[in-house]
Design a protein around this motif. Sequence first.
Motif: not given
Length: 387
Positions: A155-161, A163-165, A182-187
């Motif tokens: 959902h949100a990339h841990n490295e670049t930040g 946010i994917l639709d 959905l990997d939502a760990v950073q979101a």
Amino acid sequence: MSFLDLDRNATTPPYGAVVECVAKHLRDTPGNPGSRHAAGRRARRALEEARESLADGLGAEPDEIVFTSGGTEAANLAIAGLIRGPRLGNEGANSGPTTVLLTPGEHPAVAAPLDAGAAAGRWRVRHWPLDEHGLLKGDPLADPPPGLRFVSLLHAHNETGAILDVAPILARCNALGVPSHLDAVQAVGKLPWNFHALGATAASIGAHKFRGPRGIGALLVRSGAKLAPSLHGGHQEGGRRPGTESVALASGMALALELRLKELSEWTERTAGLRDRLEAALKRDCGAVVNAAGAPRLPNTASVAFPGCDGEALLVALDLAGVGASLGSACASGSSEPSPVLKAMGLTPELLHSSLRFSLLGEETPEEIDEAAARIAACVGRVRGEV
């Protein structure tokens, strides 16, 4: 010299109230929530109160929450429990080989078990292409690969930040009857987030990313979805994840999410301003390039390239200067390979090998950000041989 920690996507310190909550339950709720006596019932009530609180904050039903040891276990549980289909070479005439689709640059918690399954001949892995901003490009689901039986999205990339639709893609998965994770760990805790509205079959989260305790996370599993357990030995969590639950950690996780959601709007505005201040200083003083700058991003995350520098050397210099940063995911910190997500974005070798991630807690002062930028600029100059 004070240490300036700009590596908060790796972990965050728990709120003070969360520390107190965990300690209180360790002291006052020592029963096993599976026991039928008074102490067990008291522990069960506390556990279910935590589950209900999390469900309310995440847009889910309480029975859709499976407590785990963290985001990594949650993602592995989803992968092991949701992929169904024939092994490669054993497919039926009309079924096609089992195929899984995921986004490039996935966290190792997702990428590693999928790669291990591919190496063992259980399935083949295909990647969704990314554009230069780190956003999804094209639509592999318009012509699904043969035997597609699982899709995992970040959902949100841990490295670049970035946010994917993801919501439209998850809706397509549902229409195709393909389970999705959905990997939502950073979101979660950094974005407004609602499990039912997004439509994933399952989603993984970890408490320590939003100032909860380490050692606790959850897999959200849509009601009615069949999730095969990957561990055996007990009835806990509806038989989906055996093992005695930690009432203290679950309660601390629930409180952390409550506290974060109360401040989310203010936190987002404040933290994005601090991130922008840092990026502006680094561009001005170091000629830095911000990766994924054209994408919607997490308010606390900056992936920054420093042309003329080696990222590894710069990371060491920053540590000696009292600045915490990273090359990417902490779970991949032992790897010397270039960042998979930056490679997928098509960065030039110079930018690829000179990129670092900075991630903020959101409680830094403007003065601390300015001090960090000054230290970073000095280190960049030394690594480039300019001073």
